[in-house]
Scaffold this active site. Structure first.
Site, PDB file in Angstrom:
ATOM      1  N   GLU A  45       4.272   3.608  19.184  1.00  0.00           N
ATOM      2  CA  GLU A  45       4.851   4.795  18.562  1.00  0.00           C
ATOM      3  C   GLU A  45       6.335   4.934  18.893  1.00  0.00           C
ATOM      4  O   GLU A  45       7.139   5.320  18.042  1.00  0.00           O
ATOM      5  CB  GLU A  45       4.091   6.051  19.001  1.00  0.00           C
ATOM      6  CG  GLU A  45       2.734   6.219  18.355  1.00  0.00           C
ATOM      7  CD  GLU A  45       2.814   6.385  16.842  1.00  0.00           C
ATOM      8  OE1 GLU A  45       3.763   7.029  16.359  1.00  0.00           O
ATOM      9  OE2 GLU A  45       1.930   5.860  16.147  1.00  0.00           O
ATOM     10  N   CYS A 201       4.792   5.959  -0.997  1.00  0.00           N
ATOM     11  CA  CYS A 201       5.704   7.095  -1.159  1.00  0.00           C
ATOM     12  C   CYS A 201       7.026   6.810  -0.434  1.00  0.00           C
ATOM     13  O   CYS A 201       7.506   7.607   0.363  1.00  0.00           O
ATOM     14  CB  CYS A 201       5.049   8.369  -0.625  1.00  0.00           C
ATOM     15  SG  CYS A 201       5.850   9.891  -1.183  1.00  0.00           S
ATOM     16  N   CYS A 208       4.452   5.705  -7.730  1.00  0.00           N
ATOM     17  CA  CYS A 208       3.629   6.878  -8.057  1.00  0.00           C
ATOM     18  C   CYS A 208       2.357   6.502  -8.808  1.00  0.00           C
ATOM     19  O   CYS A 208       1.322   7.175  -8.674  1.00  0.00           O
ATOM     20  CB  CYS A 208       4.454   7.869  -8.866  1.00  0.00           C
ATOM     21  SG  CYS A 208       5.926   8.459  -7.988  1.00  0.00           S
ATOM     22  N   CYS A 211      -0.468   6.035  -6.440  1.00  0.00           N
ATOM     23  CA  CYS A 211      -0.682   7.078  -5.436  1.00  0.00           C
ATOM     24  C   CYS A 211      -1.945   7.882  -5.755  1.00  0.00           C
ATOM     25  O   CYS A 211      -2.173   8.269  -6.911  1.00  0.00           O
ATOM     26  CB  CYS A 211       0.523   8.018  -5.391  1.00  0.00           C
ATOM     27  SG  CYS A 211       0.338   9.383  -4.210  1.00  0.00           S
ATOM     28  N   CYS A 217       1.082  15.792  -7.521  1.00  0.00           N
ATOM     29  CA  CYS A 217       2.400  15.785  -6.875  1.00  0.00           C
ATOM     30  C   CYS A 217       3.412  16.558  -7.734  1.00  0.00           C
ATOM     31  O   CYS A 217       3.709  16.183  -8.868  1.00  0.00           O
ATOM     32  CB  CYS A 217       2.881  14.354  -6.654  1.00  0.00           C
ATOM     33  SG  CYS A 217       4.524  14.241  -5.902  1.00  0.00           S
TER      34      CYS A 217
END
Length: 373
Positions: A45, A201, A208, A211, A217
């Site tokens: 991370e 994204c 798109c 997605c 959206c």
């Protein structure tokens, strides 16, 4: 702007649709997803902050080979840690990683405090979202994340106006993230949110049509995907200049200085730097009398997120030098030591050959990048 904005989909529908997409298209074989431990998740991370997955993977694997657990990392010296960080950029991350490892050993008996979001977020280099990601990814307990990818997904999905770095906008995004995060399959959900932002994204080229939320959206409905999220208001980057002294001895070794622990390239080894030729010459007169200057190399630019640094390398040769001291050392480019080096310095040293100075080529950059993972 309300602190509790309406969601586009019922949370259960959002979760089910996202996880169905993740099961087929998500990333399931990343190195830190194997043998999950709080330590391995934590290191990944931190490395993934502002850095893409493909860049991080080889660094993560080398890091795990040398420091397989928090005890090994805490016992290492900072030079060794920063050496393995060299080239990854944003070196404060490496310094904080080392500090946090020692805090875990000294204050938490070697165990990450994953039982507490507050305790995790108090460790050096760990904020609210990173703490949530470590807890969720290593334990499966419910914890909310809001990294750059998640911000982009939620901002577009809800057409959230304003730069996400503004406190009011960030509060709205945290509220949305909180409402969408489930109590079950939290590991998969948090990874799915990051994967959706990183693979579909994206900031520049959102896909798109692939997605799972194309029809809901709001940014897509308006044809304004690229307007969201709004960019941070730009300020002109200031430019600074520095001379870097490439001082070689008769053996072809180069003199390096260790930077202060905080600030620019904190804790890394660099070439001695000066504001102008007068300051450089005064230093030579004091520490290396008799040094012979060669012609300057061409100036090149190293770009940080907040300023540009124009670097002019100034080669010189010396037969003898006063005592080097703890903050200086001789560096042999043909047999490099395992120390942390500032990125442009590493490039300059790699261009050297014994007794020969060759001008560097190229442009170094350490600009802030979209945190695509």
């Amino acid at each position: 702007m309300t602190d509790h904005p309406p969601v586009v989909l019922p949370p259960e529908t959002f979760q089910r649709r996202l996880l169905d997409w993740f099961d087929v298209h998500g990333r399931h074989n990343l190195p830190w997803q194997q043998n999950r431990t709080p330590y391995r998740v934590w290191v990944s991370e931190i490395m993934l902050q502002q850095t893409q997955v493909t860049t991080v993977i080889p660094y993560f694997e080398r890091f795990m080979e040398r420091f397989p657990d928090v005890e090994a990392l805490a016992a290492a010296n900072q030079d060794e840690v920063l050496h393995l960080w060299t080239g990854l950029g944003y070196y404060a991350r490496g310094r904080n990683l080392h500090k946090a490892a020692r805090v875990v050993m000294e204050e938490h008996d070697g165990a990450f405090p994953v039982h507490s979001l507050e305790a995790m977020a108090s460790l050096p280099g760990i904020g609210r979202s990173t703490a949530g990601a470590i807890i969720a990814q290593s334990t499966g307990r419910r914890a909310v994340i809001l990294d750059g990818n998640v911000k982009r997904v939620l901002t577009r999905l809800h057409a959230v106006e304003g730069w996400p770095g503004r406190p009011a906008v960030e509060r709205r995004l945290w509220s949305l993230a909180e409402r969408y995060t489930p109590a079950e399959r939290v590991i998969d959900f948090t990874q799915a949110m990051m994967d959706l932002g990183a693979t579909l994204c994206r900031r520049g080229r959102p896909e798109c049509g692939r997605c799972p939320f194309e029809t809901e959206c709001l940014a897509h409905e308006r044809g304004e995907e690229r307007r969201f999220p709004e960019s941070k208001p730009k300020k002109a980057l200031p430019t600074r200049q520095t001379l870097m002294l490439l001082l070689l001895d008769d053996s072809g070794r180069v003199l390096l200085e260790q930077r202060p622990s905080s600030g620019l390239w904190g804790g890394l080894w660099s070439l001695p730097q000066f504001e102008d030729s007068e300051a450089l010459q005064a230093w030579l007169d004091q520490h290396a009398p008799g040094a012979e200057l060669d012609d300057e190399w061409s100036t090149f630019t190293h770009t940080f997120s907040h300023f540009r640094l124009e670097i002019t390398p100034q080669p010189a040769r010396v037969t003898c030098l006063d005592a080097v001291g703890e903050s200086r050392r001789w560096f042999d480019p043909t047999d490099p030591a395992n120390i942390g080096l500032a990125a442009p310095v590493k490039g300059l040293l790699e261009s050297l050959r014994p007794f020969t100075l060759s001008a560097p080529a190229g442009h170094a950059s350490e600009s802030a990048k979209e945190p695509s993972r």
